[in-house]
Design a protein around this motif. Sequence first.
Motif, mmCIF file in Angstrom:
data_model
loop_
_atom_site.group_PDB
_atom_site.id
_atom_site.type_symbol
_atom_site.label_atom_id
_atom_site.label_comp_id
_atom_site.label_asym_id
_atom_site.label_seq_id
_atom_site.Cartn_x
_atom_site.Cartn_y
_atom_site.Cartn_z
ATOM 1 N N THR A 97 -58.539 23.610 -89.202
ATOM 2 C CA THR A 97 -59.708 23.341 -88.343
ATOM 3 C C THR A 97 -60.639 24.182 -88.228
ATOM 4 N N TYR A 98 -60.294 25.535 -88.243
ATOM 5 C CA TYR A 98 -61.410 26.593 -88.325
ATOM 6 C C TYR A 98 -62.283 26.529 -89.356
ATOM 7 N N ILE A 99 -61.696 26.187 -90.803
ATOM 8 C CA ILE A 99 -62.263 26.482 -91.899
ATOM 9 C C ILE A 99 -63.260 25.180 -91.798
ATOM 10 N N ALA A 100 -62.954 23.994 -91.398
ATOM 11 C CA ALA A 100 -63.755 22.788 -91.365
ATOM 12 C C ALA A 100 -64.789 22.825 -90.571
ATOM 13 N N ASP A 101 -64.545 23.435 -89.251
ATOM 14 C CA ASP A 101 -65.473 23.759 -88.351
ATOM 15 C C ASP A 101 -66.598 24.662 -88.755
ATOM 16 N N ILE A 102 -66.218 25.789 -89.367
ATOM 17 C CA ILE A 102 -67.233 26.738 -89.843
ATOM 18 C C ILE A 102 -68.058 26.153 -90.821
ATOM 19 N N PHE A 103 -67.626 25.434 -91.896
ATOM 20 C CA PHE A 103 -68.538 25.003 -92.898
ATOM 21 C C PHE A 103 -69.429 23.642 -92.369
ATOM 22 N N SER A 104 -68.785 22.961 -91.298
ATOM 23 C CA SER A 104 -69.458 21.747 -90.984
ATOM 24 C C SER A 104 -70.536 22.173 -89.778
ATOM 25 N N LYS A 105 -70.349 23.079 -88.960
ATOM 26 C CA LYS A 105 -70.854 23.157 -87.774
ATOM 27 C C LYS A 105 -71.776 24.584 -88.095
ATOM 28 N N ALA A 106 -71.788 25.403 -88.817
ATOM 29 C CA ALA A 106 -72.173 26.739 -89.090
ATOM 30 C C ALA A 106 -72.999 26.736 -90.536
ATOM 31 N N GLY A 107 -72.794 25.625 -91.355
ATOM 32 C CA GLY A 107 -73.244 25.505 -92.796
ATOM 33 C C GLY A 107 -74.662 26.312 -93.423
ATOM 34 N N PRO A 108 -75.619 25.635 -92.354
ATOM 35 C CA PRO A 108 -76.695 26.624 -92.747
ATOM 36 C C PRO A 108 -76.735 28.047 -92.570
ATOM 37 N N TRP A 109 -76.097 28.578 -91.811
ATOM 38 C CA TRP A 109 -75.919 29.928 -91.612
ATOM 39 C C TRP A 109 -75.193 30.567 -92.648
ATOM 40 N N PHE A 110 -74.104 30.115 -92.962
ATOM 41 C CA PHE A 110 -73.513 30.454 -94.152
ATOM 42 C C PHE A 110 -74.201 30.317 -95.487
ATOM 43 N N ASP A 111 -74.922 29.303 -95.774
ATOM 44 C CA ASP A 111 -75.671 29.465 -96.766
ATOM 45 C C ASP A 111 -76.782 30.319 -96.847
ATOM 46 N N GLU A 112 -77.200 30.873 -95.477
ATOM 47 C CA GLU A 112 -78.525 31.611 -95.473
ATOM 48 C C GLU A 112 -77.890 33.059 -95.659
ATOM 49 N N MET A 113 -76.738 33.428 -95.447
ATOM 50 C CA MET A 113 -76.117 34.427 -95.641
ATOM 51 C C MET A 113 -75.543 34.534 -97.062
ATOM 52 N N PHE A 114 -75.095 33.805 -97.784
ATOM 53 C CA PHE A 114 -74.360 33.951 -98.706
ATOM 54 C C PHE A 114 -74.949 33.288 -100.287
ATOM 55 N N ASP A 115 -75.900 32.357 -99.893
ATOM 56 C CA ASP A 115 -76.538 31.784 -101.141
ATOM 57 C C ASP A 115 -77.385 33.006 -102.069
ATOM 58 N N GLY A 116 -77.049 33.256 -103.102
ATOM 59 C CA GLY A 116 -78.006 34.176 -103.968
ATOM 60 C C GLY A 116 -77.409 35.512 -103.788
ATOM 61 N N VAL A 117 -76.301 35.706 -102.790
ATOM 62 C CA VAL A 117 -75.672 36.919 -102.538
ATOM 63 C C VAL A 117 -74.199 36.975 -103.267
ATOM 64 N N ILE A 118 -73.339 36.178 -103.165
ATOM 65 C CA ILE A 118 -72.031 35.894 -103.682
ATOM 66 C C ILE A 118 -72.165 35.397 -104.906
ATOM 67 N N GLU A 119 -71.505 35.852 -105.824
ATOM 68 C CA GLU A 119 -70.801 34.971 -107.170
ATOM 69 C C GLU A 119 -70.212 33.810 -106.696
ATOM 70 N N GLY A 120 -70.846 32.812 -107.328
ATOM 71 C CA GLY A 120 -70.194 31.564 -107.459
ATOM 72 C C GLY A 120 -70.250 30.585 -106.119
ATOM 73 N N TYR A 121 -70.798 31.315 -105.091
ATOM 74 C CA TYR A 121 -70.664 30.550 -103.905
ATOM 75 C C TYR A 121 -71.425 29.067 -104.104
#
Length: 174
Positions: A97-121
Motif C-alpha cells: 500500500t505504501y509503495i503504491a501510494d508514494i508513486f501515485s500520490k507523490a510521483g512528480p516529487w520522486f521524478d523531480e528528485m531522481f530523474d537524471g540522478v539515479i541510474e535506470g530510474y
Amino acid sequence: MTTQSSARSASPGDATPTVARQPDGLGMRVGDVAEITVLFDVKPGGAERFRQNAAKIQNEAWYYEKIVGTVHDFRVAFINNDTQVIGAVTYDGDFKTYIADIFSKAGPWFDEMFDGVIEGYPGASDPGVFDWLAPKIVEADMWYASNPTMTVQDTAKAQKVTEAFNALLDTASA
C-alpha cells in the motif's frame, strides 16, 4: 554526587515489541510502523543535479508527504563519493500500500528528485517501477521505532490535543 533514577529501571527483556519482516513485502515492521531503506547507484553528475534542486525538493516534502499521509520520516543521503545514494523511510502500514501510494500520490516529487540522478530510474508512472525498485531495497538488520503504535494521524492528533491543553493552561494561569 546525586543521580536520578526512575521508580522502575528498564531491562532489555521488558515488554519488547516484536520487530519482524513486513508481512506483504520488504522491510521491517513493529506495531503499525514500518521501514525500508534503498540503495541506488548514482549517474555521473547526479548528486550535483540533486543538490542544485535540494531546496525545492525539501520545500515540497511537506506538501507531498501530507498527501501520502503515512510518512514519519524520509531521508536521502549520498555516499561513497557521490556514487551511491541511500533513501530511508519510516511509514505507517503495509508495504505494498505504501509503495503504491508514494508513486501515485507523490510521483512528480520522486521524478523531480531522481530523474537524471539515479541510474535506470524509470519514472514514478512507469508500470515497472516496483520491479525496478524491489532489488534495491536493503532490509535492516536492526531497527528501532520509539512509538510503534502511533501512526502519523495519531501523532498529529496528539499534537493538537497538547497544543489545546497548553493554551487552556496558559489561559487559566493568566
